[in-house]
Scaffold this motif. Structure first.
Motif, short mmCIF file in Angstrom:
data_model
loop_
_atom_site.label_atom_id
_atom_site.label_comp_id
_atom_site.label_asym_id
_atom_site.label_seq_id
_atom_site.Cartn_x
_atom_site.Cartn_y
_atom_site.Cartn_z
N PHE A 165 37.57 42.81 43.96
CA PHE A 165 38.06 43.81 44.90
C PHE A 165 37.87 45.18 44.29
CE2 PHE A 165 41.59 46.61 46.23
CZ PHE A 165 41.38 46.63 47.60
N ALA A 166 37.26 46.10 45.04
CA ALA A 166 37.04 47.46 44.53
C ALA A 166 37.40 48.46 45.61
CB ALA A 166 35.60 47.65 44.09
N LEU A 167 38.07 49.54 45.21
CA LEU A 167 38.45 50.55 46.17
C LEU A 167 38.35 51.92 45.52
CD1 LEU A 167 39.65 50.60 49.12
CD2 LEU A 167 41.83 51.16 48.03
N PRO A 168 37.71 52.90 46.18
CA PRO A 168 37.69 54.27 45.66
C PRO A 168 39.05 54.90 45.88
CG PRO A 168 36.57 54.19 47.78
CD PRO A 168 36.94 52.77 47.43
N PHE A 169 39.58 55.55 44.83
CA PHE A 169 40.93 56.11 44.93
C PHE A 169 41.08 57.17 43.85
CE2 PHE A 169 45.60 55.81 45.50
CZ PHE A 169 45.65 55.54 46.86
N ILE A 170 42.17 57.94 43.93
CA ILE A 170 42.45 58.90 42.87
C ILE A 170 42.77 58.14 41.58
CG2 ILE A 170 43.19 60.78 44.35
CD1 ILE A 170 46.07 59.88 43.91
N ALA A 171 42.49 58.78 40.44
CA ALA A 171 42.69 58.11 39.16
C ALA A 171 44.16 57.81 38.90
CB ALA A 171 42.11 58.94 38.03
N GLY A 172 45.07 58.71 39.32
CA GLY A 172 46.49 58.49 39.08
C GLY A 172 47.28 59.77 39.25
N VAL A 184 39.13 45.19 40.51
CA VAL A 184 40.00 44.09 40.09
C VAL A 184 39.31 42.77 40.38
CG1 VAL A 184 42.30 43.06 40.29
CG2 VAL A 184 41.99 45.51 40.72
N GLY A 185 39.46 41.82 39.46
CA GLY A 185 38.88 40.50 39.65
C GLY A 185 39.92 39.41 39.53
N PHE A 186 39.80 38.40 40.38
CA PHE A 186 40.66 37.21 40.34
C PHE A 186 39.74 36.01 40.19
CE2 PHE A 186 42.61 40.46 42.96
CZ PHE A 186 43.91 40.52 42.47
N GLN A 187 39.94 35.24 39.13
CA GLN A 187 39.07 34.10 38.86
C GLN A 187 39.88 32.85 38.55
OE1 GLN A 187 36.40 36.41 35.84
NE2 GLN A 187 35.04 34.99 36.93
N LEU A 188 39.44 31.74 39.10
CA LEU A 188 39.96 30.43 38.72
C LEU A 188 39.01 29.87 37.67
CD1 LEU A 188 41.14 28.88 42.10
CD2 LEU A 188 42.51 29.91 40.30
N SER A 230 50.84 42.70 40.65
CA SER A 230 50.82 43.32 39.33
C SER A 230 49.52 44.07 39.02
CB SER A 230 51.05 42.25 38.25
OG SER A 230 50.00 41.29 38.26
N SER A 231 48.48 43.80 39.77
CA SER A 231 47.17 44.37 39.44
C SER A 231 46.62 45.35 40.47
CB SER A 231 46.14 43.25 39.24
OG SER A 231 46.02 42.47 40.43
N CYS A 232 47.21 45.41 41.64
CA CYS A 232 46.60 46.19 42.73
C CYS A 232 47.49 47.29 43.29
CB CYS A 232 46.18 45.26 43.87
SG CYS A 232 44.90 44.07 43.44
N ARG A 233 48.49 47.70 42.55
CA ARG A 233 49.30 48.82 43.01
C ARG A 233 48.55 50.13 42.78
NH1 ARG A 233 55.53 47.66 41.02
NH2 ARG A 233 55.88 45.78 42.27
N LEU A 234 48.48 50.93 43.82
CA LEU A 234 47.83 52.24 43.73
C LEU A 234 48.86 53.34 43.99
CD1 LEU A 234 44.51 51.51 45.67
CD2 LEU A 234 44.94 51.37 43.23
N ASP A 235 48.53 54.54 43.58
CA ASP A 235 49.47 55.65 43.66
C ASP A 235 49.40 56.33 45.02
OD1 ASP A 235 51.33 57.53 43.04
OD2 ASP A 235 49.97 58.78 41.86
N VAL A 261 35.34 43.67 49.15
CA VAL A 261 35.72 42.36 48.61
C VAL A 261 34.49 41.47 48.57
CG1 VAL A 261 37.13 40.28 48.93
CG2 VAL A 261 38.07 42.53 49.51
N ARG A 262 34.26 40.83 47.42
CA ARG A 262 33.15 39.89 47.29
C ARG A 262 33.65 38.63 46.61
NH1 ARG A 262 28.06 43.83 45.49
NH2 ARG A 262 28.23 45.25 47.28
N THR A 263 33.21 37.49 47.12
CA THR A 263 33.70 36.21 46.64
C THR A 263 32.54 35.31 46.24
OG1 THR A 263 35.69 36.32 48.01
CG2 THR A 263 35.04 34.15 47.23
N SER A 264 32.70 34.62 45.12
CA SER A 264 31.76 33.61 44.67
C SER A 264 32.54 32.34 44.37
CB SER A 264 31.02 34.06 43.39
OG SER A 264 30.42 35.31 43.57
N LYS A 265 31.93 31.19 44.62
CA LYS A 265 32.60 29.94 44.29
C LYS A 265 31.60 28.91 43.82
CE LYS A 265 32.68 28.11 49.06
NZ LYS A 265 33.55 27.57 50.12
#
Length: 272
Positions: A165-172, A184-188, A230-235, A261-265
């Motif tokens: 998952f990738a999103l353009p946003f302010i740095a903080g 952000v990546g989520f992998q099994l 825990s990984s995707c909160r943005l300001d 969003v891109r998914t591979s399995k």
């Protein structure tokens, strides 16, 4: 200007307490927003109404700057929040870059992708989450996704399932003038996977810093919600501030046709 001078619909909210999106709405948006404003003890629906008001004020500024787009922008203005019953019912605007409601909807799709992985795969996997900030030099930069051409994390980790998952946003909050890709990546991954070995791969030394967390507990829907939260909160507080309207303006139309969003399995069809 900051009045109901546009076609604003007054929503009435009712909670869907058994809804995954309801919990994601609180974890990803309302908790930090209300904490910053000293409203954490207020009812959830009051927090939601206040958040909607702040979001709409930023949209009023945008409509004032671009009055020729007033009609189309009312769809963003009246986009319905996720995870609650909304009356009157309005459609989702699908602007994932600046609309917090559609941001949650997009991450709910990530959640659904993960929990729908076959039970046989879940039982022999651990959930790995990694994230990084990638500087965004220009609005036409390519998405920062890993793939065959630049270190395929799905193949290298021998993962059963990978969602990026990738999103353009302010740095903080301390650097609102810089735009970054929040990647952000989520992998099994297999039970014997060790991230410290994987991310020492020489190719990654040239990439922005990656933070990782391998959840050792058994796979569950609650675990996936926890990982996303825990990984995707943005300001959002900073992006929706009046002082940061210029940044909001720049992000509004950035990357309109990109898939964030891109998914591979990789598992047998019999297990799917």
């Amino acid at each position: 200007m900051e009045n109901k001078t546009y076609s604003t619909i007054s929503h009435i909210f009712k909670p869907k307490r058994d809804s995954d999106q309801y919990y994601m709405l609180q974890d990803l948006l309302l908790e930090e927003f209300s904490k910053t404003r000293g409203e954490s003890k207020k009812p959830v629906l009051t927090q939601l109404s206040n958040f909607q008001t702040v979001f709409r004020y930023q949209l009023y500024r945008y409509i004032t700057k671009y009055p020729e787009n007033r009609h189309s922008l009312t769809y963003v203005l009246n986009c319905r929040p996720p995870g609650v019953e909304v009356s009157p019912y309005t459609i989702a605007c699908q602007n994932r870059r600046v609309c917090p409601w559609c941001f949650v909807r997009r991450l709910h799709r990530v959640y659904c992708d993960l929990v729908k992985v076959p039970t046989q795969i879940q039982n022999r996997s651990r959930l790995l989450v990694w994230k990084r900030l990638v500087p965004m030099r220009h609005e036409t930069d390519p998405l920062p996704m890993f793939g065959r051409s630049n270190f395929d994390v799905h193949v290298k980790a021998k993962a059963y399932h990978t969602t990026q998952f990738a999103l353009p946003f302010i740095a903080g909050p301390l650097d609102t003038n810089t735009f970054c890709w929040h990647h952000v990546g989520f992998q099994l991954v297999p039970l014997d996977f060790e991230p410290k070995d994987f991310f020492l791969h020489k190719h990654l030394f040239k990439l922005p810093h990656i933070s990782t967390h391998l959840f050792r507990e058994d796979f569950s829907e609650k675990l996936v919600l926890k990982a996303i939260s825990s990984s995707c909160r943005l300001d959002w507080n900073s992006l929706l501030a009046k002082s940061n309207f210029e940044q909001f303006d720049r992000l509004f139309d950035a990357y309109p046709k990109k898939r964030f969003v891109r998914t591979s399995k990789t598992y047998n069809k019999k297990e799917d």
